[in-house]
Design an enzyme around this catalytic site. Structure first.
Site, PDB file in Angstrom:
ATOM      1  N   GLY A  71       0.826  -1.196   0.000  1.00 40.20           N
ATOM      2  CA  GLY A  71       0.000   0.000   0.000  1.00 40.20           C
ATOM      3  C   GLY A  71       0.861   1.247   0.000  1.00 40.20           C
ATOM      4  CG  LEU A 120       6.495   0.814   1.114  1.00 44.02           C
ATOM      5  CD1 LEU A 120       5.927   1.145  -0.261  1.00 44.02           C
ATOM      6  CD2 LEU A 120       7.600  -0.239   0.988  1.00 44.02           C
ATOM      7  CG  HIS A 138      -0.581   1.442   7.416  1.00 46.75           C
ATOM      8  ND1 HIS A 138       0.351   0.934   8.292  1.00 46.75           N
ATOM      9  CD2 HIS A 138       0.122   2.201   6.542  1.00 46.75           C
ATOM     10  CE1 HIS A 138       1.552   1.397   7.965  1.00 46.75           C
ATOM     11  NE2 HIS A 138       1.433   2.166   6.900  1.00 46.75           N
ATOM     12  CD  GLU A 139      -0.941   2.600   2.830  1.00 48.32           C
ATOM     13  OE1 GLU A 139      -0.436   3.742   2.778  1.00 48.32           O
ATOM     14  OE2 GLU A 139      -0.258   1.578   3.053  1.00 48.32           O
TER      15      GLU A 139
HETATM   16 ZN   LIG Z   1       2.711   3.350   5.710  1.00 46.79          ZN
END
Ligand SMILES: [Zn+2]
Length: 168
Positions: free
Chosen positions: A46, A93, A134-135
């Site tokens: 994601g 990330l 989360h995103e």
């Molecule tokens: Zn993240």
């Protein structure tokens, strides 16, 4: 298509709150394609626009093994969340190499626009529900690390600074 560079925690730009997209046009679709390419290249499941320093409410997710199930959420909103919570290990990330447990609603219902600007609703549980939440947190300036204890947060900041120094 272009690979975008991903901001790393604790970059203050990760704290910016994203604005809603007013028109889903070719500019937005190009950004979505570049974000998807960046996510697949990383590789990750994601990516939120905030992470590539674009402060608009856009996220891309693909939790499939074959990387052939891209989901795009523009201006996403959670319209229902289960009272039941579930703990799952998360990574990001923007925080490479760090994984920790976060507790979130187990099932959610989300409303968003697709890449053509058409509204849709989706019910999600498991990994997909974790990813969407989360995103969406990124879009309001939150990183999963913010849910952890102060001690863990300062350890992670220390590790990230060391990584930056080593790669500089
Ligand atoms: Zn993240």
């Amino acid at each position: 298509m272009a690979l975008l560079s991903i901001l790393h925690y604790p970059d203050p730009r990760l704290k910016k709150v994203a604005k809603p997209v007013s028109v889903v046009d070719e500019r937005v679709r190009t950004l979505v394609r570049d974000m998807a390419e960046t996510m697949y290249d990383a590789p990750g499941v994601g990516l939120a626009a905030t992470q590539v320093d674009v402060h608009e409410q856009i996220i891309v997710i693909d939790i499939s093994e074959a990387h052939d199930d891209l989901r795009v959420f523009i201006n996403p909103e959670i319209i229902e969340a289960s009272a039941e919570l579930k703990e799952a290990e998360e990574g990001c990330l923007s925080v490479p190499g760090i994984y920790d447990s976060v507790e979130r609603p187990d099932r959610i219902r989300v409303k968003a626009l697709n890449k053509f600007g058409e509204p849709f609703e989706l019910e999600a549980d498991g990994l997909l529900a974790v990813c969407i939440q989360h995103e969406m947190d990124h879009l309001r300036g939150r990183v999963f690390v913010d849910y952890l204890s102060q001690l863990k947060q300062s350890r992670i900041k220390g590790k990230m600074r060391k990584l930056e120094r080593e790669s500089a």
